[in-house]
Structure formats: C-alpha cells, structure tokens
Design an enzyme around this catalytic site. Structure first.
Site, PDB file in Angstrom:
ATOM      1  N   GLU A 279      50.539  40.763  41.547  1.00  0.00           N
ATOM      2  CA  GLU A 279      51.088  39.421  41.823  1.00  0.00           C
ATOM      3  C   GLU A 279      52.458  39.240  41.175  1.00  0.00           C
ATOM      4  OE1 GLU A 279      48.507  36.108  40.880  1.00  0.00           O
ATOM      5  OE2 GLU A 279      47.437  36.303  42.767  1.00  0.00           O
ATOM      6  N   HIS A 300      35.927  63.378  42.071  1.00  0.00           N
ATOM      7  CA  HIS A 300      35.122  64.002  43.125  1.00  0.00           C
ATOM      8  C   HIS A 300      35.289  63.257  44.444  1.00  0.00           C
ATOM      9  CE1 HIS A 300      33.055  66.721  40.248  1.00  0.00           C
ATOM     10  NE2 HIS A 300      33.501  65.786  39.435  1.00  0.00           N
ATOM     11  N   LYS A 414      45.997  30.874  52.783  1.00  0.00           N
ATOM     12  CA  LYS A 414      45.361  29.575  52.553  1.00  0.00           C
ATOM     13  C   LYS A 414      45.724  28.590  53.666  1.00  0.00           C
ATOM     14  CE  LYS A 414      45.376  29.760  47.495  1.00  0.00           C
ATOM     15  NZ  LYS A 414      45.985  29.178  46.306  1.00  0.00           N
TER      16      LYS A 414
HETATM   17  O1  PA5 Z   1      47.685  34.227  38.827  1.00  0.00           O
HETATM   18  C1  PA5 Z   1      47.501  33.195  39.459  1.00  0.00           C
HETATM   19  O2  PA5 Z   1      48.182  32.177  39.276  1.00  0.00           O
HETATM   20  C2  PA5 Z   1      46.402  33.113  40.507  1.00  0.00           C
HETATM   21  O3  PA5 Z   1      45.696  34.292  40.586  1.00  0.00           O
HETATM   22  C3  PA5 Z   1      45.422  32.010  40.149  1.00  0.00           C
HETATM   23  O4  PA5 Z   1      44.882  32.269  38.891  1.00  0.00           O
HETATM   24  C4  PA5 Z   1      44.318  31.893  41.191  1.00  0.00           C
HETATM   25  O5  PA5 Z   1      44.869  31.727  42.459  1.00  0.00           O
HETATM   26  C5  PA5 Z   1      43.416  30.713  40.876  1.00  0.00           C
HETATM   27  O6  PA5 Z   1      44.149  29.531  40.819  1.00  0.00           O
HETATM   28  P1  PA5 Z   1      43.554  28.210  40.197  1.00  0.00           P
HETATM   29  O7  PA5 Z   1      43.303  28.447  38.743  1.00  0.00           O
HETATM   30  O8  PA5 Z   1      44.601  27.181  40.429  1.00  0.00           O
HETATM   31  O9  PA5 Z   1      42.270  27.910  40.938  1.00  0.00           O
END
Ligand code: PA5
Length: 425
Positions: A279, A300, A414
């Site tokens: 990310e 393996h 989303k």
């Molecule tokens: O790193 C990030 O920001 C995302 O992976 C969030 O943690 C994830 O989308 C969950 O978001 P939230 O805590 O708003 O539900």
C-alpha cells in the site's frame, strides 16, 4: 539487535548504482525525519515509541486484564491495518493468556463468519471493533452480525463487552461508540492504518494475548535511536540501505520482492509486511510487488521458480538466529533411514543450514538475496523489527517517488461495490 545483511546481493550491483541512488535515499530520509514530504501529516508513527500516550497505554493494560478475566475469546473485528499487525505479533510470539484472540471482519465470506459464530457458542466472549474511518464495509457488517449475537447472549450487559478503537473525534464507529458508552480507544489522527500496530489498534489485542507490550514498545523505541553502540548500525541507517538496494534492483527489472522465512509462525508477519510495502509503494504505476513464502515448505513448490524462473525476484530472508524451542534428533540403532549423521543435533540446526543453503543456491543463480537477522523471537526484537520496517517503507517509498502514506487505489473497488450493493449516497 536486528541486522541487515546485503552481502549476497552486493555482487549483483555495481558501486556506481549504489552511489547514484544514495542522494535520493538521503533526500527520502530527510523527508521522513523533517516531515517535508508528501503525506507528512501521517508521520505520527515516527515518534510514537517515544511519545505514545502513557494514560491510554495504562488503560489498554487494565482493559486487557479485564477481558482476560471475563472472556474465553476476544473477537477482533477489523481489516487491513486494523488487524494485520496484531495478528502478526500474536502468531509470532504466541498467545500466553487463557483468552483466545480471533480475527473477523477481514472478508465478506459467510463460510468464515459461520465458523466464527459457531466457535463462540457456549463461551464467554467480547468484541474489539477497530476502524479508523468507521465506514469500511467488511468490519461494519461483521460487527452488526456479531453484536446481535452478543446482545442475544448478554442482553443489556453486551455493551460492557464491546471495545471500540476509532478515530479520535469523527466517523460512524466513533459516534456509535460514544452514543452507546462503549469503552473506546483511539487511532491517532496522524497515524495511517498500516502504520498503526503500535497504537491501541494493535496493542489491545496483543496485550489480551498476554504479550508484554512494554517490551514491544521498548524494542521499537530502541529502533528510533540515531546512534548505537559500536559494532551496531542504527535502524535508520539500515532502513536507508534496504531502501537503496531494493530500489536499485527495481530499476534493474526486479519487480517482485519475496519475504522468505523458515518459521511458519512468521507467515502473518509477512502478511503485515506485504500490506505495509504494497500500500505504501504500489501506486502511480510504480512499486515492487511484495510477496512472501515459508521455507522449507515452499522450496518444494515455488522454490523452483525462484531458482530457475524469470529473474525478477528479490529475495529477503528473515533469519531467526535462535529458535525458542529445541528438539533433538534422536540416534537410531539400525540407522534404517540413514539419518544418523544428524543424531544429537537440534532440528533448528537443520533449519538454519537449510536457510544458509537456500541463500547460497539462489544467489549463485543470480537472485539478489538480502537477509534480515533477528536474534530471537521476543517482544523486544519484534518491536524493533516493526519500527525498522515502517521506517524502511517510508524511506523506500519516498526514494521511489511516491507518497508512502496514502492508498488511493483502495477506493476504486469500494465505489463499484457500494453501487452494486445499492447504497444510496
Ligand atoms: O492502511 C490502511 O489505511 C488501510 O489498510 C486500512 O487500515 C483499512 O482499509 C481499514 O480501514 P479502517 O480502519 O478505516 O476501517
């Protein structure tokens, strides 16, 4: 102390390549240390091991003790950065309390939720629902279903078994928690999800599992030191080395990095690492694809590809020097299986030699091999490892030329999903 070993990869780079990239790495480091880069409003994780809220930390410990006392199971509901870190630490360090910590709300599978619901039957349990935005569908819908079950089991007392980790001041979950009077912890404004394991997001579930969170934070704090004892390298310098070398190889066409460990209990930590780097760096058409493998198991299967397949993989080994468990291989009188050459050795000795052999075999065939040596699996070393990787992801992201703290790509699915589900905005 954790060490980065680049010896096997160095022979596949030139001095000039490392020298050329270094000014970019130094500029990236300055963006992190001076807060001058894009996304700098999310640099809260950087000083957290030193400046974390002591009152909230004390409350986390008290609440963890309360949950341990009244619950056989704690269900942690969260997705992405809201669960990967705590799950990683608990799997690696083990659950030392009588309360089992399980994770839910990280998918939309009815099969998985059904398993969780059945697991809770006849047991005392509580919920830690974690969402910074409070609007993420997976945890929100799972929470609705599990909360219903909690109310069926405990009636009015259900509210006393809900612990919410939310944004400081806003969001659906924040508002609901405040309205219902649930015990609440915060995700600091300046800490993004994937950098939040050392906040209440990770610390409450980790503490419920009986892991020493003081030690975890102390390990992370030692990684913030800019100078260290002679013979050791500060985490920030190692993070710069790691950022430099992986970006040099990326520019040479190595677009995948495999984090490989010889400990299956490291698998979830690798999932956390994948999210952290995936990310942070995978945007603007750039980035290394982070992947993970568990050896010797995957030697393996995918080991074949690494040894002989397309040269696009950087391999970063996690070398845990000392196994916490010793199992001696026994001698056998008739030596029918021919293994007496190993008699009297620990199984971990064989695992260590397998690591050394794999690093040699892969690097000899042109795979850039890096190693991160972790002396032992303790909360202190793991706290250090977590902070080191956060630092490395930030510096490497800036070196690559991206904002390591946003995740615009997560929004695309989303939008379609909410439209297909008929949500009215
Ligand atoms: O790193 C990030 O920001 C995302 O992976 C969030 O943690 C994830 O989308 C969950 O978001 P939230 O805590 O708003 O539900």
């Amino acid at each position: 102390m954790i060490k980065l070993n680049t010896q096997h990869a160095k022979s596949l780079t030139t001095e000039a390549e490392m020298t050329n990239i270094w000014p970019r790495v130094e500029a990236a480091r300055d963006k992190v240390t001076h807060g001058t880069g894009e996304g700098s409003e999310f640099l809260g994780w950087r000083d957290l091991p030193k400046t974390y809220d002591r009152d909230e930390f004390a409350r986390i410990k008290t609440t963890a003790a309360e949950i341990q006392k009244n619950s056989d199971v704690l269900v942690v509901i969260g997705i992405g950065g809201s669960y990967l870190g705590s799950r990683a630490v608990i799997e690696l360090l083990g659950n030392n309390s009588s309360t089992e910590v399980i994770f839910s709300g990280n998918n939309l599978s009815s099969i998985e939720l059904d398993k969780t619901l059945k697991k809770l039957d006849g047991r005392d349990w509580s919920i830690n629902v974690i969402s910074k935005s409070g609007t993420t569908l997976e945890p929100a819908v799972t929470f609705r279903i599990l909360r219903q079950k909690l109310i069926e089991q405990y009636g009015e007392k259900a509210d006393g078994r809900i612990y919410a980790t939310t944004d400081v001041a806003k969001g659906t979950l924040h508002d609901l928690a405040t309205e219902q009077g649930w015990t609440r912890f915060v995700v600091p404004d300046d800490v993004g999800g994937r950098y939040s394991v050392l906040t209440a997001v990770g610390l409450l579930p980790i503490a419920v599992a009986g892991v020493n969170i003081d030690e975890l934070m102390a390990g992370a704090e030692s990684a913030t030191a800019e100078t260290t004892a002679a013979g050791t390298v500060p985490a920030i310098d190692m993070a710069m080395q790691y950022a430099a070398i992986r970006n040099v190889f990326l520019e040479k066409g190595f677009t995948v990095e495999v984090l490989a460990s010889f400990e299956p209990s490291f698998a979830q930590m690798a999932e956390w690492w994948k999210q952290l780097f995936g990310e942070s760096e995978g945007k603007d058409g750039k980035g290394i694809l982070p992947d993970s493998m568990i050896f010797t198991t995957d030697l393996h299967s995918l080991g074949q590809y690494i040894q002989d397949g397309r040269r696009q993989i950087i391999e970063t080994f996690i070398n845990i020097a000392k196994s916490p468990v010793e199992i001696t291989i026994p001698a056998n009188d008739d030596n029918g299986d021919g293994l007496n050459y190993l008699a009297g050795q620990d199984l971990s000795f064989a695992n260590q030699k397998a690591y050394e052999a794999t690093a040699l075999a892969h690097s000899e065939d042109g795979v850039p091999v890096l190693s991160i040596d972790i002396p032992a699996i303790t909360p202190r070393e793991i706290g250090y490892f977590i902070y080191f990787m956060e630092l490395a992801a930030a510096i490497s992201g800036y070196t690559l030329g991206v904002n390591p703290f946003d995740q615009p790509g997560v929004e695309a699915y989303k939008k379609h999903m909410f439209r297909l589900l008929g949500r009215e905005d």
